[in-house]
Design a protein around this motif. Structure first.
Motif, mmCIF file in Angstrom:
data_model
loop_
_atom_site.group_PDB
_atom_site.id
_atom_site.type_symbol
_atom_site.label_atom_id
_atom_site.label_comp_id
_atom_site.label_asym_id
_atom_site.label_seq_id
_atom_site.Cartn_x
_atom_site.Cartn_y
_atom_site.Cartn_z
ATOM 1 N N LEU A 49 0.787 -1.225 0.064
ATOM 2 C CA LEU A 49 -0.046 0.038 -0.087
ATOM 3 C C LEU A 49 0.807 1.378 -0.067
ATOM 4 O O LEU A 49 0.415 2.336 -0.213
ATOM 5 N N TRP A 53 -0.277 4.847 1.248
ATOM 6 C CA TRP A 53 -1.564 5.015 1.811
ATOM 7 C C TRP A 53 -1.675 4.380 3.271
ATOM 8 O O TRP A 53 -1.716 3.385 3.532
ATOM 9 N N TYR A 63 -6.368 -1.066 -5.184
ATOM 10 C CA TYR A 63 -6.161 -1.977 -4.014
ATOM 11 C C TYR A 63 -7.564 -2.339 -3.608
ATOM 12 O O TYR A 63 -7.779 -3.387 -2.633
ATOM 13 N N MET A 93 -9.795 2.351 2.847
ATOM 14 C CA MET A 93 -9.160 2.883 1.578
ATOM 15 C C MET A 93 -9.775 4.425 1.673
ATOM 16 O O MET A 93 -8.789 5.592 1.487
#
Length: 556
Positions: free
Chosen positions: A296, A299, A401, A413
């Motif tokens: 990720l 993030w 993702y 997210m």
């Protein structure tokens, strides 16, 4: 050879033109809008204005995909508008810095349109083309905006490299004709009288020969090619050539955006003999709180650990002292808002926190950069729905993702985007409390942060205790005090997770800078009683007691 070091005494203000001020009521900020706000910038006291790209572009990546380097994007105005802005900026004793984006162009640029036609035309080698390998991409590299770094073109029977979006093909810097074309572009703008360049991802222009496969993290589809694209084998050679051919012939400032650079590398890029650039933008301190799941990357919604932040900034302060020059920044068009990222945007503490962060940064050695709205304490926008986002990086990350790889839940997210998306920095400037925040009389190109009625320039200019006037004081002190600009640096208490304190010393003057990064009242004794209080973001308090997000600077 030019040898002026005025950039060391300067404070830079970064303008994202699309979101700064709309003058013709089309909902998009423009050059005449910037000119309209020059008195505001003059009042703040800054020396240099840096404009994000204003060139003709299809805007796949908000102007970082350039179709014509010598034309102004119609959304922003005309070349005459630009020349009037440049003249007005100089009349107000400020300088103007342009964004130079030459690692890649737009796929709509004339060079690429010609290059993709065949393998034997005059522009065939202007970009990085490779034959398929076993019917697939030439290597396993992934692009920064997700997906493969390669796109196939049937006309040539080859793939082209794009480290960013497919619409941003990488230029082939190994081709000397490409380099000369770039230098001609630079001369075009410098001869108009601009005062320098910020160079977008300039440390990606030299790729490792052979373009080897990159390592793949478990669960990833694409390899990481950054070790073969960042700070490549001919980068110093290319920068020195650029300096000899162009930069050394003008009295300008240059800053190169260089993700992945170390202080050791930066000592070469920003060396004091002036043979390459004046300074670089490094990413270390804004990349500290990555996601534990390496897939990720950036993030996450984790706070930055203060001891790590201190270690990072100190590494650069000590690493370049006497051998290079630092750029100093908390946020920009690619980073979330500083109070939301490194402190708090809680209404009860936001003003104190914004001032504290300003103090921490502006008393370091280097050239400070203020991103538009930072001087007001503007915050992240805290979007809660995907359709509220505009940025290609954010939207592609969600798609990759959440939808494709399914490694993170939608709501998680969205929290990560709320914390880290580039869109947080791109909401329109908050000028006043009227509809559309004084940015435009029509609906802006991008939604305003709903808190503009509380946080805006008009309100702050009426309040002598505002973030704006505090930043004005920071700029003024830097201009007045050589120890802030040139002094050595010494970190105090590296492991303290609450306070960032350091010393600056220059020609017999010592400054003690103390910053409380917490919402708690805490006790700290640095022998500050021996000094004279120079700056505080609170009314006078108890000597060794630091209130929430308090900053103090003493002359010892």
């Amino acid at each position: 050879m030019m040898s002026s070091n005025w950039f060391k005494d300067a404070v830079v203000y970064q303008i994202y033109p699309r979101s700064f001020q709309d003058s013709n009521n089309d909902g998009i900020g423009d050059l005449n809008g910037i000119k309209q706000r020059l008195p505001y910038l003059k009042k703040l006291g800054v020396d240099v204005l840096w404009l994000n790209p204003i060139y003709r572009s299809p805007d796949v990546d908000n102007g970082y995909d350039i179709a014509d380097y010598e034309a102004i994007h119609p959304d922003f105005g005309t070349m005459d508008d630009f020349e009037q802005l440049l003249s007005a900026t100089h009349e107000n004793q400020m300088k103007l810095l342009m964004d130079l984006v030459v690692n890649h162009t737009s796929d709509q640029h004339r060079w690429f349109q010609e290059s993709k036609k065949s393998q034997d035309n005059p522009y065939a080698d202007y970009y990085i083309w490779r034959d398929p390998v076993d019917g697939h991409e030439p290597n396993n590299w992934g692009a920064s905006f997700n997906g493969s770094a390669w796109t196939y073109v049937p006309e040539r029977g080859q793939y082209y490299l794009h480290l960013f979006a497919p619409e941003q093909p990488d230029l082939n810097w190994e081709n000397p004709e490409v380099r000369q074309q770039v230098y001609n572009i630079m001369r075009f703008w410098l001869d108009k009288g601009i005062d320098g360049f910020r160079m977008d991802v300039i440390n990606k222009i030299s790729k490792v020969p052979g373009l080897p496969n990159g390592p793949i993290t478990e669960g990833e589809v694409y390899g990481d090619g950054s070790r073969f694209t960042d700070n490549g084998p001919r980068l110093n050679e290319f920068l020195q050539e650029m300096n000899r051919e162009v930069l050394s012939h003008y009295d300008i400032m240059t800053v190169g955006e260089m993700p992945g650079a170390t202080p050791e590398m930066a000592r070469k890029y920003s060396n004091l003999d002036g043979s390459e650039l004046n300074m670089i933008f490094q990413f270390e301190h804004v990349s500290l709180a990555g996601n534990p799941d390496s897939r990720l990357g950036k993030w996450n919604d984790r706070p930055v650990k203060l001891s790590q932040l201190k270690h990072s900034l100190s590494r650069w302060q000590e690493g370049l002292d006497g051998s290079g020059w630092n750029s100093l920044y908390w946020n920009n068009h690619d980073q979330p808002r500083t109070v939301s990222r490194f402190a708090t945007d809680d209404p009860g503490y936001r003003v104190k926190a914004a001032k504290m962060l300003g103090t921490t940064l502006h008393f370091l050695q280097g050239t400070p950069y203020i991103y538009q709205g930072e001087e007001l304490g503007m915050t992240n926008v805290h979007y809660t729905k995907l359709e509220q986002y505009e940025d290609i990086e954010s939207l592609n990350a969600y798609d990759e993702y959440v939808k494709k790889e399914k490694i993170v839940k939608p709501q998680t997210m969205l929290k990560y985007l709320s914390h880290m998306s580039r869109d947080n920095a791109r909401t329109p400037m908050q000028w006043d409390e009227t509809q559309n925040a004084g940015f435009s009389e029509v609906e802006p190109w991008f939604a305003l942060n709903p808190n503009y009625q509380e946080i805006n320039a008009k309100k702050e200019l009426l309040d002598q205790d505002s973030v704006f006037y505090y930043y004005q004081k920071l700029v003024e002190l830097r201009h007045q005090c050589p120890a802030i600009r040139y002094g050595s640096y010494q970190l105090l208490d590296p492991k303290d997770e609450q306070v960032f304190a350091y010393l600056r010393e220059y020609q017999g003057t010592t400054l003690l800078v103390i910053n409380n990064f917490t919402a708690e009242t805490i006790e700290r004794d640095y022998d500050q009683g021996k000094g004279k209080l120079l700056l505080d973001n609170y009314p006078k308090g108890e000597l060794s007691r630091l209130r929430p997000y308090e900053s103090r600077v003493y002359i010892l």
